[in-house]
Motif scaffolding. Structure first.
Motif: not given
Length: 328
Positions: A301-320
């Motif tokens: 089961k995913a650990q970050l619950s409903n916030e996984a999408g926004l956390v990942g979108a932010a981190d991918l953008a920062r990585t770019e």
């Protein structure tokens, strides 16, 4: 914290969730809006995104370096255009350019499941796993593939649309235009559809769920079904187990295609936990080719619950931005 903030926006079928996220995946400010109806003009959805971003910029302790958008739909390989969004009005929508004209920050667009998968790999349930497949069970089914720290978006950017694999020829009509798609049997919509049909038919087996909504099946939601199951409603438990069984069928197919070390299951339906995942694991083992003679992927089961999408979108953008040396 002064130079590692990014904004993530997760656009789902029912809500637009946003957050200011630091380099450790912590959400330090949040915003939420309702997703406009699918018939609404694209610029209205963009208005909602811009409004949420402005709120988050005002709440951020320092200026974020980028904005990442996780969209529920097909996103082009250049991470700029939403080619098709089944639950929104976007058709070849140049979302990145539309937002860059209104927001003075680098903008990156990705599929919402890609964003969630990245977050779970960086900060959540599948850290250190080299081969990950994510399946998000929400309004529909989203999916993502990550191999050796790289998102696998495919030649045209549309990899991971597992929800639209056909599992039942001539089955239920799907919003994508085809019939028998996996998400018609293993998603939140499928769960709600089955429960509502029982209430509408005045089934005594659905009496407790009917009482929750005063007999009006249109008021029943997925979280309500999960709540009923957690409270001991045997029919709700059975419905979740059926969704889990279909989930396992699809995961077995995906194991044959990608051979991951782990499947991570996210989205709102995953809140059901073992009531969903135990039947899924049993079904997975039953349908896996070569069962008994091959290593089995973990199903977690995913650990970050409903916030996984926004956390990942932010981190991918920062990585770019980091990889580009601060310039888009």
């Amino acid at each position: 914290m002064s130079n590692d903030l990014a904004i993530g926006i997760d656009i789902g079928g029912t809500k637009v969730a946003g957050g200011v996220v630091d380099g450790e995946g912590r959400v330090i400010a949040r915003a939420r809006r309702d997703t406009p109806h699918r018939s609404t003009a694209p610029h209205v959805v963009e208005d909602v995104i811009v409004d949420a971003v402005k709120e988050l910029l005002a709440a951020a302790p320092s200026r974020p370096v980028a904005i990442g958008i996780g969209a529920a739909g097909f996103v082009s390989s250049d991470r700029a255009t939403v080619v098709f969004a089944p639950h929104l009005s976007w058709r070849h929508e140049p979302l990145r350019e539309a937002l860059r004209q209104r927001i003075d920050l680098p903008v990156f667009v990705d599929n919402d499941a890609n964003a969630s998968c990245w977050a779970e790999w960086r900060f959540g349930a599948v850290r250190q796993e080299s081969h990950v497949v994510m399946v998000n069970l929400g309004t529909g089914i989203g999916g993502a593939i990550l191999t050796d720290g790289q998102m696998q978006r495919g030649r045209f950017g549309i990899a991971g649309e597992f929800g639209h694999m056909q599992v039942v020829p001539d089955g239920h009509r799907c919003e994508c235009g085809n019939r028998g798609c996996w998400e018609q049997y293993a998603s939140g919509n499928a769960l709600v559809r089955e429960a509502r049909s029982m209430i509408a038919a005045n089934s005594p087996m659905a009496a407790d769920m009917a009482a929750m909504v005063d007999g009006d099946p249109t008021k029943l939601t997925g979280p309500m079904i999960t709540e009923a199951a957690q409270g001991g409603d045997s029919t709700a438990e059975e419905l979740l187990a059926e969704i889990g069984t279909w989930l396992g069928v699809g995961l077995a197919n995906l194991a044959n295609a990608f051979d991951p070390g782990a499947f991570v299951i996210g989205g709102g339906v995953s809140a059901a936990g073992p009531m969903l995942l135990d039947p899924a694991k049993a079904s997975f083992r039953r349908h896996l080719s070569g069962r008994g003679y091959r290593p089995e992927a973990r199903i977690v089961k995913a650990q970050l619950s409903n916030e996984a999408g926004l956390v990942g979108a932010a981190d991918l953008a920062r990585t770019e931005v980091e990889q580009a040396g601060g310039a888009q």
